[in-house]
Design an enzyme around this catalytic site. Structure first.
Site, PDB file in Angstrom:
ATOM      1  N   CYS A  32      -6.307  40.246  47.564  1.00  0.00           N
ATOM      2  CA  CYS A  32      -6.191  40.208  48.816  1.00  0.00           C
ATOM      3  C   CYS A  32      -6.464  41.583  49.831  1.00  0.00           C
ATOM      4  O   CYS A  32      -6.595  41.221  51.010  1.00  0.00           O
ATOM      5  CB  CYS A  32      -4.705  39.692  49.565  1.00  0.00           C
ATOM      6  SG  CYS A  32      -4.359  38.157  48.462  1.00  0.00           S
ATOM      7  N   HIS A  79      -3.864  41.094  56.692  1.00  0.00           N
ATOM      8  CA  HIS A  79      -4.015  40.176  55.771  1.00  0.00           C
ATOM      9  C   HIS A  79      -2.844  38.903  56.008  1.00  0.00           C
ATOM     10  O   HIS A  79      -1.842  39.286  56.469  1.00  0.00           O
ATOM     11  CB  HIS A  79      -3.785  40.499  54.114  1.00  0.00           C
ATOM     12  CG  HIS A  79      -3.724  39.388  53.402  1.00  0.00           C
ATOM     13  ND1 HIS A  79      -4.651  38.316  53.290  1.00  0.00           N
ATOM     14  CD2 HIS A  79      -2.692  38.996  52.389  1.00  0.00           C
ATOM     15  CE1 HIS A  79      -4.138  37.662  52.354  1.00  0.00           C
ATOM     16  NE2 HIS A  79      -3.064  37.904  51.745  1.00  0.00           N
ATOM     17  N   ASN A 131      -2.907  31.256  53.295  1.00  0.00           N
ATOM     18  CA  ASN A 131      -3.421  32.592  52.669  1.00  0.00           C
ATOM     19  C   ASN A 131      -4.689  32.263  52.060  1.00  0.00           C
ATOM     20  O   ASN A 131      -4.792  31.678  51.144  1.00  0.00           O
ATOM     21  CB  ASN A 131      -2.495  33.065  51.815  1.00  0.00           C
ATOM     22  CG  ASN A 131      -2.550  34.345  51.117  1.00  0.00           C
ATOM     23  OD1 ASN A 131      -3.765  34.698  51.122  1.00  0.00           O
ATOM     24  ND2 ASN A 131      -1.924  34.822  50.542  1.00  0.00           N
TER      25      ASN A 131
HETATM   26  C1  LIG Z   1       6.867  32.795  49.337  1.00  0.00           C
HETATM   27  C2  LIG Z   1       7.844  33.013  50.414  1.00  0.00           C
HETATM   28  C3  LIG Z   1       7.276  32.388  51.720  1.00  0.00           C
HETATM   29  C4  LIG Z   1       9.239  32.387  50.272  1.00  0.00           C
HETATM   30  O1  LIG Z   1      10.041  32.594  51.278  1.00  0.00           O
HETATM   31  P1  LIG Z   1      11.426  33.491  50.731  1.00  0.00           P
HETATM   32  O2  LIG Z   1      12.222  33.723  52.148  1.00  0.00           O
HETATM   33  O3  LIG Z   1      11.224  34.877  50.178  1.00  0.00           O
HETATM   34  O4  LIG Z   1      11.973  32.520  50.003  1.00  0.00           O
HETATM   35  P2  LIG Z   1      13.194  32.513  48.699  1.00  0.00           P
HETATM   36  O5  LIG Z   1      12.314  32.536  47.618  1.00  0.00           O
HETATM   37  O6  LIG Z   1      14.047  33.818  48.988  1.00  0.00           O
HETATM   38  O7  LIG Z   1      13.914  31.613  48.725  1.00  0.00           O
HETATM   39  C5  LIG Z   1      15.011  31.102  49.732  1.00  0.00           C
HETATM   40  C6  LIG Z   1      15.513  30.065  49.580  1.00  0.00           C
HETATM   41  O8  LIG Z   1      14.647  28.696  49.774  1.00  0.00           O
HETATM   42  C7  LIG Z   1      14.516  27.983  48.605  1.00  0.00           C
HETATM   43  N1  LIG Z   1      13.011  27.734  48.532  1.00  0.00           N
HETATM   44  C8  LIG Z   1      12.043  28.093  47.958  1.00  0.00           C
HETATM   45  N2  LIG Z   1      10.855  27.743  48.093  1.00  0.00           N
HETATM   46  C9  LIG Z   1      11.335  26.638  48.979  1.00  0.00           C
HETATM   47  C10 LIG Z   1      10.331  25.661  49.378  1.00  0.00           C
HETATM   48  N3  LIG Z   1       9.018  25.432  49.179  1.00  0.00           N
HETATM   49  N4  LIG Z   1      10.960  24.611  50.227  1.00  0.00           N
HETATM   50  C11 LIG Z   1      12.228  24.881  50.474  1.00  0.00           C
HETATM   51  N5  LIG Z   1      13.260  25.692  50.069  1.00  0.00           N
HETATM   52  C12 LIG Z   1      12.472  26.519  49.308  1.00  0.00           C
HETATM   53  C13 LIG Z   1      14.795  28.967  47.476  1.00  0.00           C
HETATM   54  O9  LIG Z   1      15.372  28.054  46.658  1.00  0.00           O
HETATM   55  C14 LIG Z   1      16.033  29.616  48.328  1.00  0.00           C
HETATM   56  O10 LIG Z   1      17.303  28.604  48.256  1.00  0.00           O
HETATM   57  P3  LIG Z   1      18.601  29.321  48.128  1.00  0.00           P
HETATM   58  O11 LIG Z   1      18.706  30.503  49.254  1.00  0.00           O
HETATM   59  O12 LIG Z   1      19.617  27.982  48.355  1.00  0.00           O
HETATM   60  O13 LIG Z   1      18.608  30.134  46.655  1.00  0.00           O
HETATM   61  C15 LIG Z   1       7.762  34.656  50.814  1.00  0.00           C
HETATM   62  O14 LIG Z   1       8.503  35.257  49.615  1.00  0.00           O
HETATM   63  C16 LIG Z   1       6.444  35.273  50.761  1.00  0.00           C
HETATM   64  O15 LIG Z   1       5.966  35.044  51.716  1.00  0.00           O
HETATM   65  N6  LIG Z   1       6.202  35.994  49.951  1.00  0.00           N
HETATM   66  C17 LIG Z   1       5.118  37.303  49.782  1.00  0.00           C
HETATM   67  C18 LIG Z   1       4.034  36.177  50.061  1.00  0.00           C
HETATM   68  C19 LIG Z   1       2.795  37.267  49.969  1.00  0.00           C
HETATM   69  O16 LIG Z   1       2.684  38.154  50.667  1.00  0.00           O
HETATM   70  N7  LIG Z   1       1.892  37.105  48.853  1.00  0.00           N
HETATM   71  C20 LIG Z   1       0.739  37.991  48.755  1.00  0.00           C
HETATM   72  C21 LIG Z   1      -0.208  37.327  48.104  1.00  0.00           C
HETATM   73  S1  LIG Z   1      -1.619  37.837  48.568  1.00  0.00           S
END
Ligand SMILES: CC(C)(COP(=O)(O)OP(=O)(O)OC[C@H]1O[C@@H](n2cnc3c(N)ncnc32)[C@H](O)[C@@H]1OP(=O)(O)O)[C@@H](O)C(=O)NCCC(=O)NCCS
Length: 355
Positions: A122, A280, A311
Protein backbone atom coordinates in the site's frame (compact mmCIF):
# COMPACT_ATOMS: atom_id res chain seq x y z
CA UNK A 1 39.22 11.58 -12.08
CA UNK A 2 36.00 10.10 -13.49
CA UNK A 3 35.57 10.16 -17.28
CA UNK A 4 31.77 9.97 -17.02
CA UNK A 5 29.81 13.06 -18.08
CA UNK A 6 27.33 14.31 -15.45
CA UNK A 7 23.72 13.45 -16.30
CA UNK A 8 21.42 16.31 -17.27
CA UNK A 9 17.88 16.23 -15.97
CA UNK A 10 15.23 18.81 -15.12
CA UNK A 11 15.78 21.04 -12.07
CA UNK A 12 12.68 19.59 -10.39
CA UNK A 13 9.82 17.14 -11.03
CA UNK A 14 6.04 17.41 -10.71
CA UNK A 15 2.88 15.41 -11.24
CA UNK A 16 1.46 16.62 -14.55
CA UNK A 17 -1.63 14.46 -14.89
CA UNK A 18 -3.70 11.87 -13.02
CA UNK A 19 -6.22 9.24 -14.11
CA UNK A 20 -8.22 6.50 -12.45
CA UNK A 21 -10.21 3.41 -13.38
CA UNK A 22 -12.86 1.86 -11.15
CA UNK A 23 -14.37 -1.48 -12.23
CA UNK A 24 -17.99 -1.37 -13.35
CA UNK A 25 -19.33 -3.73 -10.66
CA UNK A 26 -20.18 -1.94 -7.41
CA UNK A 27 -20.35 -4.31 -4.44
CA UNK A 28 -22.37 -3.18 -1.40
CA UNK A 29 -21.79 -4.53 2.12
CA UNK A 30 -24.86 -6.77 1.72
CA UNK A 31 -22.88 -8.98 -0.68
CA UNK A 32 -20.07 -9.36 1.90
CA UNK A 33 -22.65 -10.39 4.51
CA UNK A 34 -23.49 -13.48 2.41
CA UNK A 35 -20.19 -15.10 3.49
CA UNK A 36 -19.32 -13.58 6.90
CA UNK A 37 -21.20 -13.05 10.14
CA UNK A 38 -21.21 -9.25 10.36
CA UNK A 39 -23.51 -6.29 9.68
CA UNK A 40 -23.63 -3.29 7.38
CA UNK A 41 -23.54 -1.07 10.47
CA UNK A 42 -20.38 -2.80 11.85
CA UNK A 43 -18.53 -2.56 8.55
CA UNK A 44 -19.46 1.12 8.08
CA UNK A 45 -18.63 2.15 11.63
CA UNK A 46 -15.40 0.11 12.04
CA UNK A 47 -13.93 0.71 8.56
CA UNK A 48 -15.97 3.45 6.87
CA UNK A 49 -16.63 1.24 3.83
CA UNK A 50 -20.09 1.28 2.23
CA UNK A 51 -19.31 -0.11 -1.22
CA UNK A 52 -16.27 -1.24 -3.21
CA UNK A 53 -15.63 -2.15 -6.87
CA UNK A 54 -14.76 -5.69 -7.94
CA UNK A 55 -13.24 -6.35 -11.35
CA UNK A 56 -14.79 -8.64 -13.98
CA UNK A 57 -12.58 -11.18 -15.81
CA UNK A 58 -12.13 -8.60 -18.59
CA UNK A 59 -11.01 -5.89 -16.16
CA UNK A 60 -7.51 -7.30 -15.86
CA UNK A 61 -4.54 -5.62 -14.19
CA UNK A 62 -3.32 -4.54 -17.65
CA UNK A 63 -6.76 -3.42 -18.90
CA UNK A 64 -7.46 -1.29 -15.81
CA UNK A 65 -3.94 0.18 -15.96
CA UNK A 66 -4.34 1.16 -19.61
CA UNK A 67 -7.65 2.92 -18.92
CA UNK A 68 -6.23 4.87 -15.96
CA UNK A 69 -2.99 5.67 -17.81
CA UNK A 70 -4.81 6.91 -20.91
CA UNK A 71 -6.62 9.47 -18.75
CA UNK A 72 -3.41 10.48 -16.93
CA UNK A 73 -1.54 10.94 -20.23
CA UNK A 74 -4.39 13.04 -21.68
CA UNK A 75 -4.56 15.06 -18.44
CA UNK A 76 -0.81 15.74 -18.67
CA UNK A 77 -1.21 16.88 -22.28
CA UNK A 78 1.60 14.69 -23.58
CA UNK A 79 1.85 11.86 -26.10
CA UNK A 80 2.47 8.29 -24.91
CA UNK A 81 5.60 8.21 -27.09
CA UNK A 82 7.19 10.85 -24.82
CA UNK A 83 7.10 8.53 -21.80
CA UNK A 84 10.56 7.23 -20.93
CA UNK A 85 9.64 4.84 -18.12
CA UNK A 86 6.61 2.96 -16.84
CA UNK A 87 6.58 1.91 -13.18
CA UNK A 88 3.76 -0.37 -12.03
CA UNK A 89 3.12 -1.06 -8.37
CA UNK A 90 0.96 -4.14 -7.82
CA UNK A 91 0.70 -7.26 -5.69
CA UNK A 92 -2.04 -8.84 -7.80
CA UNK A 93 -0.34 -9.54 -11.14
CA UNK A 94 -0.21 -13.32 -11.16
CA UNK A 95 2.68 -14.01 -13.53
CA UNK A 96 6.10 -14.23 -11.96
CA UNK A 97 7.71 -12.86 -15.10
CA UNK A 98 7.74 -10.72 -17.22
CA UNK A 99 6.69 -7.57 -15.42
CA UNK A 100 3.20 -6.41 -16.42
CA UNK A 101 4.69 -2.92 -16.96
CA UNK A 102 6.26 -4.00 -20.26
CA UNK A 103 2.91 -5.07 -21.75
CA UNK A 104 1.29 -1.86 -20.53
CA UNK A 105 4.13 0.28 -21.97
CA UNK A 106 3.71 -1.44 -25.35
CA UNK A 107 -0.09 -1.29 -25.47
CA UNK A 108 -0.07 2.40 -24.53
CA UNK A 109 2.15 3.16 -27.52
CA UNK A 110 5.30 4.27 -25.72
CA UNK A 111 8.54 4.25 -27.69
CA UNK A 112 10.30 1.32 -26.00
CA UNK A 113 9.95 2.94 -22.56
CA UNK A 114 11.82 1.31 -19.68
CA UNK A 115 9.24 -0.71 -17.77
CA UNK A 116 9.24 -2.59 -14.49
CA UNK A 117 7.03 -3.61 -11.57
CA UNK A 118 7.59 -2.88 -7.92
CA UNK A 119 6.17 -4.65 -4.88
CA UNK A 120 5.67 -2.20 -2.05
CA UNK A 121 2.10 -2.98 -0.99
CA UNK A 122 0.00 0.00 0.00
CA UNK A 123 3.07 2.29 -0.06
CA UNK A 124 3.67 1.40 -3.72
CA UNK A 125 2.44 4.69 -5.15
CA UNK A 126 4.81 6.70 -2.96
CA UNK A 127 7.69 4.38 -3.81
CA UNK A 128 6.94 4.72 -7.53
CA UNK A 129 6.61 8.49 -7.29
CA UNK A 130 9.99 8.72 -5.57
CA UNK A 131 11.65 6.66 -8.32
CA UNK A 132 9.94 8.78 -10.97
CA UNK A 133 11.14 12.04 -9.42
CA UNK A 134 14.68 10.64 -9.38
CA UNK A 135 14.50 9.69 -13.05
CA UNK A 136 13.24 13.15 -14.11
CA UNK A 137 15.86 15.04 -12.12
CA UNK A 138 18.62 12.63 -13.09
CA UNK A 139 17.64 12.83 -16.76
CA UNK A 140 17.01 9.18 -17.59
CA UNK A 141 13.39 9.78 -18.69
CA UNK A 142 11.60 12.91 -19.96
CA UNK A 143 8.27 11.70 -18.51
CA UNK A 144 7.50 8.78 -16.20
CA UNK A 145 4.18 6.97 -15.85
CA UNK A 146 3.53 5.65 -12.33
CA UNK A 147 0.64 3.20 -11.99
CA UNK A 148 -0.88 1.69 -8.84
CA UNK A 149 -3.18 -1.18 -9.78
CA UNK A 150 -4.81 -4.02 -7.85
CA UNK A 151 -7.35 -6.79 -8.25
CA UNK A 152 -7.45 -7.52 -4.52
CA UNK A 153 -10.76 -9.35 -4.92
CA UNK A 154 -8.62 -12.19 -6.34
CA UNK A 155 -6.68 -12.29 -3.05
CA UNK A 156 -9.59 -11.90 -0.63
CA UNK A 157 -10.85 -14.74 1.54
CA UNK A 158 -14.59 -14.03 1.58
CA UNK A 159 -15.00 -16.24 4.66
CA UNK A 160 -12.45 -14.24 6.69
CA UNK A 161 -14.34 -11.79 8.94
CA UNK A 162 -11.20 -9.70 9.43
CA UNK A 163 -10.60 -8.89 5.74
CA UNK A 164 -13.60 -9.90 3.56
CA UNK A 165 -15.08 -6.38 3.64
CA UNK A 166 -11.86 -4.41 3.25
CA UNK A 167 -10.49 -4.79 -0.23
CA UNK A 168 -11.43 -3.41 -3.63
CA UNK A 169 -10.09 -3.31 -7.19
CA UNK A 170 -8.98 -0.43 -9.41
CA UNK A 171 -6.12 1.45 -11.02
CA UNK A 172 -4.71 4.94 -10.58
CA UNK A 173 -1.95 6.52 -12.65
CA UNK A 174 0.06 9.72 -12.75
CA UNK A 175 2.44 11.22 -15.27
CA UNK A 176 5.53 12.76 -13.67
CA UNK A 177 7.58 15.26 -15.67
CA UNK A 178 9.92 18.26 -15.47
CA UNK A 179 9.27 21.36 -13.39
CA UNK A 180 10.98 24.72 -12.87
CA UNK A 181 10.05 24.75 -9.17
CA UNK A 182 9.88 22.07 -6.44
CA UNK A 183 6.54 20.23 -6.74
CA UNK A 184 7.37 16.84 -5.19
CA UNK A 185 8.92 17.17 -1.74
CA UNK A 186 11.50 14.92 -0.14
CA UNK A 187 10.10 11.43 0.55
CA UNK A 188 10.10 10.09 4.08
CA UNK A 189 10.01 6.35 3.62
CA UNK A 190 11.15 3.10 5.18
CA UNK A 191 10.35 -0.45 6.19
CA UNK A 192 9.82 -2.35 9.43
CA UNK A 193 10.45 -5.95 8.40
CA UNK A 194 10.20 -7.15 12.00
CA UNK A 195 6.44 -6.66 11.51
CA UNK A 196 6.28 -8.46 8.15
CA UNK A 197 4.00 -11.16 9.57
CA UNK A 198 1.20 -8.69 10.32
CA UNK A 199 0.06 -8.45 6.67
CA UNK A 200 0.89 -11.34 4.39
CA UNK A 201 -0.28 -13.93 1.87
CA UNK A 202 -1.84 -16.88 3.70
CA UNK A 203 0.15 -19.49 1.74
CA UNK A 204 3.09 -18.96 -0.68
CA UNK A 205 2.42 -20.19 -4.23
CA UNK A 206 4.96 -23.03 -4.06
CA UNK A 207 3.14 -24.54 -1.10
CA UNK A 208 -0.32 -23.93 -2.55
CA UNK A 209 0.34 -25.98 -5.66
CA UNK A 210 2.78 -28.68 -4.50
CA UNK A 211 1.21 -31.50 -6.59
CA UNK A 212 1.09 -29.47 -9.76
CA UNK A 213 4.64 -28.35 -9.13
CA UNK A 214 5.87 -31.93 -8.75
CA UNK A 215 3.96 -33.11 -11.83
CA UNK A 216 5.44 -30.24 -13.81
CA UNK A 217 8.92 -31.24 -12.68
CA UNK A 218 9.28 -28.03 -10.72
CA UNK A 219 11.32 -29.46 -7.88
CA UNK A 220 10.48 -30.35 -4.32
CA UNK A 221 7.64 -28.42 -2.74
CA UNK A 222 8.46 -26.60 0.46
CA UNK A 223 6.28 -26.81 3.55
CA UNK A 224 3.64 -29.22 4.76
CA UNK A 225 0.62 -29.65 2.48
CA UNK A 226 -1.51 -30.67 5.45
CA UNK A 227 -1.13 -27.14 6.82
CA UNK A 228 -3.03 -25.58 3.92
CA UNK A 229 -6.13 -23.68 5.08
CA UNK A 230 -9.51 -25.18 4.07
CA UNK A 231 -12.81 -23.42 3.36
CA UNK A 232 -16.16 -24.25 5.01
CA UNK A 233 -16.68 -27.09 2.49
CA UNK A 234 -13.28 -28.65 3.11
CA UNK A 235 -11.65 -27.42 -0.08
CA UNK A 236 -8.14 -25.93 -0.07
CA UNK A 237 -8.48 -22.16 -0.02
CA UNK A 238 -6.92 -19.99 -2.71
CA UNK A 239 -4.13 -17.87 -1.17
CA UNK A 240 -5.39 -14.58 0.22
CA UNK A 241 -4.17 -11.53 2.09
CA UNK A 242 -4.42 -11.95 5.83
CA UNK A 243 -3.65 -9.38 8.50
CA UNK A 244 -3.51 -8.80 12.22
CA UNK A 245 -6.01 -5.96 12.02
CA UNK A 246 -5.52 -4.46 15.47
CA UNK A 247 -1.71 -4.54 15.34
CA UNK A 248 -1.70 -2.86 11.92
CA UNK A 249 -4.32 -0.37 13.07
CA UNK A 250 -2.24 0.68 16.11
CA UNK A 251 0.94 0.93 14.02
CA UNK A 252 -0.81 3.06 11.42
CA UNK A 253 -2.37 5.39 13.97
CA UNK A 254 0.74 5.92 16.13
CA UNK A 255 3.65 5.62 13.72
CA UNK A 256 2.25 6.97 10.46
CA UNK A 257 1.18 10.31 11.90
CA UNK A 258 4.84 10.81 12.87
CA UNK A 259 5.98 9.93 9.35
CA UNK A 260 3.41 12.34 7.89
CA UNK A 261 4.71 15.11 10.15
CA UNK A 262 8.29 14.33 9.07
CA UNK A 263 7.23 14.69 5.43
CA UNK A 264 5.72 18.11 6.18
CA UNK A 265 8.92 19.14 8.00
CA UNK A 266 11.09 17.86 5.14
CA UNK A 267 9.06 19.93 2.67
CA UNK A 268 9.38 22.92 4.97
CA UNK A 269 5.66 23.49 5.39
CA UNK A 270 3.22 23.51 8.31
CA UNK A 271 -0.26 21.93 8.43
CA UNK A 272 -1.64 25.46 7.83
CA UNK A 273 0.08 25.56 4.43
CA UNK A 274 -1.64 22.35 3.32
CA UNK A 275 -4.72 22.32 1.09
CA UNK A 276 -5.29 18.58 0.79
CA UNK A 277 -4.50 15.38 2.75
CA UNK A 278 -4.54 12.11 0.78
CA UNK A 279 -3.63 9.20 3.06
CA UNK A 280 -3.77 5.57 1.97
CA UNK A 281 -7.39 4.47 2.18
CA UNK A 282 -7.19 1.61 4.70
CA UNK A 283 -9.73 2.59 7.34
CA UNK A 284 -11.65 5.83 7.85
CA UNK A 285 -10.84 5.69 11.58
CA UNK A 286 -7.10 5.66 10.79
CA UNK A 287 -7.64 8.69 8.51
CA UNK A 288 -9.63 10.57 11.17
CA UNK A 289 -7.06 9.78 13.83
CA UNK A 290 -4.20 11.07 11.66
CA UNK A 291 -6.11 14.28 10.92
CA UNK A 292 -6.47 14.80 14.69
CA UNK A 293 -2.86 13.98 15.59
CA UNK A 294 -1.50 16.19 12.81
CA UNK A 295 -3.89 18.95 13.94
CA UNK A 296 -4.91 19.59 10.34
CA UNK A 297 -6.93 22.81 10.12
CA UNK A 298 -10.56 22.83 8.94
CA UNK A 299 -9.65 24.19 5.50
CA UNK A 300 -7.66 21.05 4.59
CA UNK A 301 -9.64 18.76 2.28
CA UNK A 302 -9.29 15.14 3.45
CA UNK A 303 -9.69 12.18 1.06
CA UNK A 304 -12.21 9.66 2.37
CA UNK A 305 -12.55 7.74 -0.88
CA UNK A 306 -12.53 4.49 1.11
CA UNK A 307 -16.30 4.81 1.60
CA UNK A 308 -17.04 3.82 -1.98
CA UNK A 309 -13.72 2.29 -3.05
CA UNK A 310 -12.53 0.15 -0.13
CA UNK A 311 -8.81 -0.49 0.26
CA UNK A 312 -7.24 -0.74 -3.20
CA UNK A 313 -3.64 -0.82 -1.90
CA UNK A 314 -1.23 0.81 -4.39
CA UNK A 315 -4.15 2.30 -6.35
CA UNK A 316 -5.78 4.07 -3.41
CA UNK A 317 -3.85 7.38 -3.40
CA UNK A 318 -3.99 8.16 -7.15
CA UNK A 319 -7.67 7.06 -7.25
CA UNK A 320 -8.49 9.38 -4.34
CA UNK A 321 -6.44 12.18 -5.92
CA UNK A 322 -8.28 11.84 -9.21
CA UNK A 323 -11.69 11.90 -7.52
CA UNK A 324 -10.94 14.99 -5.40
CA UNK A 325 -9.86 16.86 -8.54
CA UNK A 326 -12.83 15.59 -10.57
CA UNK A 327 -15.37 16.65 -7.94
CA UNK A 328 -13.74 20.05 -7.43
CA UNK A 329 -12.95 19.33 -3.75
CA UNK A 330 -9.29 19.89 -4.67
CA UNK A 331 -7.86 21.97 -7.47
CA UNK A 332 -4.80 22.04 -9.67
CA UNK A 333 -1.86 23.67 -7.87
CA UNK A 334 -3.07 22.70 -4.39
CA UNK A 335 -0.46 21.49 -1.92
CA UNK A 336 -1.19 17.93 -0.82
CA UNK A 337 0.35 15.55 1.70
CA UNK A 338 0.25 11.92 0.50
CA UNK A 339 1.14 8.96 2.69
CA UNK A 340 0.96 5.24 1.94
CA UNK A 341 1.58 2.37 4.36
CA UNK A 342 1.03 -1.36 4.41
CA UNK A 343 2.44 -4.84 3.89
CA UNK A 344 6.11 -5.12 4.74
CA UNK A 345 5.49 -3.13 6.78
CA UNK A 346 6.48 -0.25 4.49
CA UNK A 347 5.60 3.42 4.25
CA UNK A 348 6.23 6.51 2.12
CA UNK A 349 5.07 10.09 2.63
CA UNK A 350 5.68 13.23 0.60
CA UNK A 351 4.19 16.63 -0.11
CA UNK A 352 3.17 17.26 -3.73
CA UNK A 353 1.63 19.97 -5.84
CA UNK A 354 -1.55 18.59 -7.42
CA UNK A 355 -1.67 18.40 -11.23
C1 LIG B 1 -9.81 -4.74 10.24
C2 LIG B 1 -10.36 -3.69 11.20
C3 LIG B 1 -11.40 -2.84 10.49
C4 LIG B 1 -11.05 -4.39 12.35
O1 LIG B 1 -11.52 -3.43 13.26
P1 LIG B 1 -11.19 -3.56 14.81
O2 LIG B 1 -11.89 -2.48 15.50
O3 LIG B 1 -9.70 -3.62 14.97
O4 LIG B 1 -11.85 -4.94 15.15
P2 LIG B 1 -11.30 -6.06 16.14
O5 LIG B 1 -10.53 -7.03 15.35
O6 LIG B 1 -10.66 -5.40 17.32
O7 LIG B 1 -12.62 -6.70 16.60
C5 LIG B 1 -13.57 -5.98 17.45
C6 LIG B 1 -14.77 -6.86 17.67
O8 LIG B 1 -15.49 -6.98 16.44
C7 LIG B 1 -15.61 -8.36 16.09
N1 LIG B 1 -15.46 -8.46 14.64
C8 LIG B 1 -14.33 -8.66 13.93
N2 LIG B 1 -14.60 -8.67 12.62
C9 LIG B 1 -15.93 -8.45 12.52
C10 LIG B 1 -16.80 -8.33 11.44
N3 LIG B 1 -16.37 -8.43 10.17
N4 LIG B 1 -18.07 -8.09 11.68
C11 LIG B 1 -18.56 -7.96 12.93
N5 LIG B 1 -17.77 -8.08 14.00
C12 LIG B 1 -16.47 -8.31 13.80
C13 LIG B 1 -14.51 -9.07 16.81
O9 LIG B 1 -14.85 -10.41 17.02
C14 LIG B 1 -14.44 -8.28 18.08
O10 LIG B 1 -15.49 -8.73 18.95
P3 LIG B 1 -15.29 -8.78 20.55
O11 LIG B 1 -15.03 -7.37 20.95
O12 LIG B 1 -16.58 -9.32 21.02
O13 LIG B 1 -14.11 -9.66 20.76
C15 LIG B 1 -9.23 -2.81 11.73
O14 LIG B 1 -8.44 -3.54 12.62
C16 LIG B 1 -8.34 -2.25 10.68
O15 LIG B 1 -8.77 -1.48 9.85
N6 LIG B 1 -7.05 -2.57 10.75
C17 LIG B 1 -6.02 -1.96 9.93
C18 LIG B 1 -6.25 -2.27 8.51
C19 LIG B 1 -5.13 -1.70 7.71
O16 LIG B 1 -4.74 -0.58 7.85
N7 LIG B 1 -4.60 -2.48 6.86
C20 LIG B 1 -3.52 -2.01 6.07
C21 LIG B 1 -3.50 -2.85 4.92
S1 LIG B 1 -2.79 -1.92 3.72
Amino acid sequence: MSKIKPSKGAPYARILGVGGYRPTRIVPNEVILETIDSSDEWIRSRSGIETRHWASPEETVAAMSIEASGKAIADAGIDAAQIGAVVVSTVSHFSQTPAIATEIADRLGTDKAAAFDISAGCAGFGYGLTLAKGMIVEGSAPYVLVIGVERLSDLTDLEDRATAFLFGDGAGAVVVGPSQEPAIGPTVWGSEGDKSETIKQTVPWDRFLPDLRLRAGGGTPTGDVSELPLDSEGNVKFPAITQEGQAVFRWAVFEMAKVAQQALDAAGISPDDLDVFIPHQANVRIIDSMVKTLKLPEHVTVARDIRTTGNTSAASIPLAMERLLATGEAKSGDTALVIGFGAGLVYAATVVTLP
